[in-house]
Scaffold this active site. Structure first.
Site, PDB file in Angstrom:
ATOM      1  N   VAL B 152       1.080  -1.123  -0.122  1.00  0.00           N
ATOM      2  CA  VAL B 152      -0.119   0.043  -0.074  1.00  0.00           C
ATOM      3  C   VAL B 152       0.714   0.941   0.230  1.00  0.00           C
ATOM      4  CG1 VAL B 152      -1.481   1.503   1.694  1.00  0.00           C
ATOM      5  CG2 VAL B 152      -2.306  -0.853   1.188  1.00  0.00           C
ATOM      6  N   CYS B 153       0.561   2.454  -0.221  1.00  0.00           N
ATOM      7  CA  CYS B 153       1.364   3.232  -0.802  1.00  0.00           C
ATOM      8  C   CYS B 153       1.959   3.306  -1.122  1.00  0.00           C
ATOM      9  CB  CYS B 153       0.955   4.099   0.877  1.00  0.00           C
ATOM     10  SG  CYS B 153       1.318   5.415   0.914  1.00  0.00           S
ATOM     11  N   SER B 154       3.418   4.219  -0.964  1.00  0.00           N
ATOM     12  CA  SER B 154       4.749   3.690  -1.536  1.00  0.00           C
ATOM     13  C   SER B 154       5.665   2.392  -0.963  1.00  0.00           C
ATOM     14  CB  SER B 154       6.209   5.191  -1.246  1.00  0.00           C
ATOM     15  OG  SER B 154       5.416   5.651   0.513  1.00  0.00           O
TER      16      SER B 154
END
Lengths: 275, 275
Positions: B152-154
């Site tokens: 998830v995300c970076s």
């Protein structure tokens, strides 16, 4: 205590020139101000980027960690804020699903005067916290002076048991919302419920909506929108079962049955309340 | 390692009779089966309530804790699952906003064969993790055999740096999505992106949508709907600024500027990739 100083320094360095540019533009070059397609152009220099809120987030064994982290995700974006993760002792606390977090303040060391007092929910752990004299004394004491008294999910049972919801509209997880009446509260079916300085969220994931509302309350709407974009809070649930009003009947029936034991315990807790 | 045994026992006790009743009803009393208003009545007895997934969730200093907890909220509802919170050592790990959690497995003790390998994101902490040889070796090793490789995300920067995204569509936080091209990935603008067994979420709060998708993948849609109702995931953001496509221009401009340093660092990380 979480001090957002490092992040604050970075953010302020970046945002200050931006805000200044915006202010100059509005004063000296009105024709250069883009409308942004949102009606009147907004003055970014007037956003209260810096603050000094003292936020205490209660933690206890068996809490639902998402109840804590949704609001924490939003509170953590406030430049200058101090977030205290408060428990009976500094011993690590394990959530209902087994995640362990480390408190950084105790009932004794937590600041006396808070901007926000917050309680997360859970099931058996929340009932235990709501029956714990030390926890109730802490919540009642800080809640009596806090600017905002808040919760997500069944965390409102703790506020209720501490005598903080008498005469206030409040919400909770759907499985225990009606129990709030036993504490003299007015159970209210909404994602985020505000009655004067009591602000309560519904179940678990409502903490994100609650948290964004709190940022708008503590700072302003532009700040909340910035936090929303940075946390990319543009939800697209793949299914439509998130509310007792929208879930398929088979799912609703199964989950009401699954939660029945907790619903009963919450009702007993509230019925035994002598506030 | 988080073993959901206690909860499992309770849930199974409650759901088993319900499921059995449903099965009997379908066999012996067809006219008693409600349609539930959702087309064909569904057979709750066929839902794979029990499982034995091994899920490893990487944690590291400076991660964004909401990236971890959104998916954890959903994974934690899987009866029979084992969730491992994995770090270099068992020392507590502090997130970017200062919350401290305690890992329960190391790169050495984490099971070799995983159902799901998961990486959360962050900013500077994620760049550091993506440059850490031990972390990359762990992620590459478990990722080579895991049934699903996820982030998830970076967190997708870590997967990319470990060589796990070459030739795969993937997403990330809007501020660093394009950098994924440097790892040979195909940056894709969507809330949850699946390409074969690589499943990646966009920024921070997308972990809830990602987590629900994963439950449907690991079990089935009915199970995911049950988890959605229990976590009351019926989002109502008070503002409409959660995506780079919907945020007001002033907010977008400020946050792109705020994130520019990280965007640059993510680009440099990916440009230096020699996979």
């Amino acid at each position: 205590m979480i001090d957002i100083d490092r992040r604050t320094a970075t953010l302020f360095t970046i945002l200050a020139p931006f805000a200044a540019t915006s202010a100059v533009a509005q004063t000296d070059h009105p024709h250069k101000i883009p409308d942004f397609g949102h009606g009147t152009a907004r003055d970014m220099s007037k956003v209260p980027w810096m603050g000094s809120e003292e936020i205490a987030m209660l933690v206890y064994p068996g809490m639902t960690v998402m109840d804590l982290i949704g609001p924490h995700c939003m509170f953590g974006s406030l430049m200058g804020v101090k977030i205290h993760i408060v428990a009976k002792s500094l011993d690590p606390v394990t959530s209902d699903a087994g995640l362990t977090i480390v408190p950084d303040a105790t009932f004794e060391t937590c600041p006396q005067d808070l901007t926000v007092l917050f309680a997360p929910g859970g099931t058996d752990g929340t009932i235990a916290a709501s029956n714990d004299a030390d926890t109730l004394a802490f919540v009642a004491d800080r809640g009596a002076r806090a600017k905002y008294v808040t919760s997500v999910c069944s965390g409102s049972l703790i506020l209720g048991a501490a005598g903080l919801l008498k005469g206030y509209k409040a919400t909770s997880h759907w499985s225990c919302r009606e129990a709030l009446a036993g504490f003299g509260a007015i159970p209210t079916d909404a994602r985020v419920v505000r009655d004067r300085n009591r602000i309560t969220g519904a179940g678990v994931t409502s903490g994100l909506d609650f948290g964004l509302s709190m940022i708008a309350e503590l700072r302003d709407q532009i700040y909340a929108e910035c936090s929303q974009l940075m946390s990319e809070y543009d939800p697209h649930p793949p299914f439509n079962a998130g509310s007792i009003h929208t879930a398929p009947d088979d799912v609703k029936q199964a989950m009401i049955e699954l939660a029945a034991d907790f619903t009963r315990k919450a009702g007993s807790l509230a019925a035994a309340y002598k506030g």
